[in-house]
Design an enzyme around this catalytic site. Structure first.
Site, PDB file in Angstrom:
ATOM      1  N   PRO A 240     -35.810 -10.774 -16.768  1.00 41.34           N
ATOM      2  CA  PRO A 240     -36.695 -10.740 -15.678  1.00 41.34           C
ATOM      3  C   PRO A 240     -37.481  -9.493 -15.503  1.00 41.34           C
ATOM      4  CG  PRO A 240     -34.273 -11.360 -15.067  1.00 41.34           C
ATOM      5  CD  PRO A 240     -34.190 -10.883 -16.502  1.00 41.34           C
ATOM      6  N   HIS A 241     -38.408  -9.476 -14.812  1.00 34.82           N
ATOM      7  CA  HIS A 241     -39.504  -8.488 -14.619  1.00 34.82           C
ATOM      8  C   HIS A 241     -39.843  -8.191 -16.156  1.00 34.82           C
ATOM      9  CE1 HIS A 241     -37.556  -8.981 -10.939  1.00 34.82           C
ATOM     10  NE2 HIS A 241     -36.297  -8.588 -11.502  1.00 34.82           N
ATOM     11  N   ARG A 242     -40.178  -8.897 -16.993  1.00 34.57           N
ATOM     12  CA  ARG A 242     -40.645  -8.458 -18.188  1.00 34.57           C
ATOM     13  C   ARG A 242     -39.940  -7.267 -19.002  1.00 34.57           C
ATOM     14  NH1 ARG A 242     -45.088 -11.046 -16.310  1.00 34.57           N
ATOM     15  NH2 ARG A 242     -45.640 -12.502 -17.591  1.00 34.57           N
ATOM     16  N   LEU A 243     -38.622  -7.180 -18.366  1.00 35.89           N
ATOM     17  CA  LEU A 243     -37.682  -6.097 -19.189  1.00 35.89           C
ATOM     18  C   LEU A 243     -36.896  -6.724 -20.126  1.00 35.89           C
ATOM     19  CD1 LEU A 243     -36.290  -4.493 -15.709  1.00 35.89           C
ATOM     20  CD2 LEU A 243     -38.410  -3.853 -17.020  1.00 35.89           C
ATOM     21  N   HIS A 244     -37.756  -7.341 -21.081  1.00 37.73           N
ATOM     22  CA  HIS A 244     -36.910  -7.964 -22.291  1.00 37.73           C
ATOM     23  C   HIS A 244     -36.332  -7.240 -23.236  1.00 37.73           C
ATOM     24  CE1 HIS A 244     -40.057 -10.783 -20.954  1.00 37.73           C
ATOM     25  NE2 HIS A 244     -41.164 -10.026 -21.269  1.00 37.73           N
TER      26      HIS A 244
END
Ligand code: FMN
Length: 193
Positions: A169-173
Site C-alpha cells: 500500500p501507498h507505493r511502499l513496495h
C-alpha cells in the site's frame, strides 16, 4: 541467513500458476544490439533450474542476432493477479543440442512444422505466402518425422541479479535483490521502492 532466489522463484511461479488467468510463464525478454540499442518482446519460460531460465526461439530472428552480437539479456515476469514482478539479468548461452532436441520433440507436430515454415523476424510478402509455405511443408512431411531445424534452439539466461518486487500500500513496495558472487553464492539486500 540468505534465502535461495531459485527456490523463491519456484515458489512465486507455483503461486502464479494458480492465480494467473493465462500464460504465467510469459516473460519479457530484453536484448540489445552491438551498439547497445535495446529491444524487448515476450517469450515463454520453458525450464528453470539452478543453471538459469531457458526459452526457445529461432536463432536467426532479431533476438537471435542480438544475442549473437551481445550475449546478455534481462527477463521480466509481471504477475498481475499477484501484484508481483521478478527481474532477472545475466549472460546468455545456448542450451545443449540434446536439450533443444528433447524440447522440440515435445511440441505439437503442427508447431514443429511451423518452426520450418517461419523465417522469424524477416520480411513476409503476404499472409497467404506464409500459409501456402506451411501447407506445402505439411504435405512434404506427410507421415515423416519432423526434425528440429538447425537454426531453432534454446537459450539460457544465467542470472547474476534477481529482484523480487511485491506491491505494498501507498507505493511502499518491497524489493528484495539477490546478487550472485564470484563463488556462486547469493547475497540478499533490500532496495528502496
Ligand atoms: C505471450 C507470448 C509468448 C511468446 N513466446 C515466444 C517464444 O517462446 N519464442 C518465440 O520465439 N517467440 C515468442 N513469442 C513471439 C515474440 O514475442 C516475438 O514476436 C518473436 O519471437 C519475434 O521477436 P524478435 O523479432 O525480436 O526476434 C511470444 C509472444 C507472446 C505474446
Amino acid at each position: 541467513m540468505t534465502a535461495d532466489p531459485h527456490a523463491l522463484f519456484d515458489l512465486w511461479f507455483a503461486e502464479a500458476r494458480e492465480s494467473e488467468p493465462n500464460d504465467p510463464e510469459a516473460m519479457a525478454l530484453a536484448t540489445a544490439d552491438a551498439q547497445g540499442r535495446p529491444s524487448v518482446r515476450m517469450v515463454l519460460l520453458k525450464s528453470h533450474d539452478a543453471r538459469g531460465f531457458a526459452f526457445y526461439t529461432n536463432s536467426q530472428s532479431r533476438k537471435g542476432g542480438e544475442l549473437a552480437a551481445n550475449p546478455r539479456a534481462a527477463l521480466l515476469f509481471h504477475w498481475k493477479s499477484l501484484r508481483r514482478q521478478v527481474r532477472i539479468e545475466g549472460p546468455v548461452e545456448p542450451v545443449p543440442s540434446e536439450e533443444a532436441d528433447f524440447y522440440f520433440a515435445s511440441r505439437s507436430r503442427d508447431a514443429r512444422i511451423g518452426a520450418w515454415a517461419s523465417d522469424q523476424s524477416r520480411p513476409l510478402e503476404s499472409r497467404a505466402a506464409f500459409e501456402a509455405r506451411y501447407a506445402r511443408l505439411v504435405e512434404e512431411y506427410e507421415g515423416g518425422d519432423v526434425a528440429r531445424p538447425p537454426y531453432w534452439w534454446g537459450y539460457r539466461v544465467a542470472p547474476e541479479r534477481i529482484e523480487f518486487w511485491t506491491d505494498r500500500p501507498h507505493r511502499l513496495h518491497e524489493r528484495r535483490l539477490f546478487v550472485r558472487g564470484a563463488d556462486g553464492g547469493w547475497t540478499e539486500s533490500l532496495l528502496y521502492p
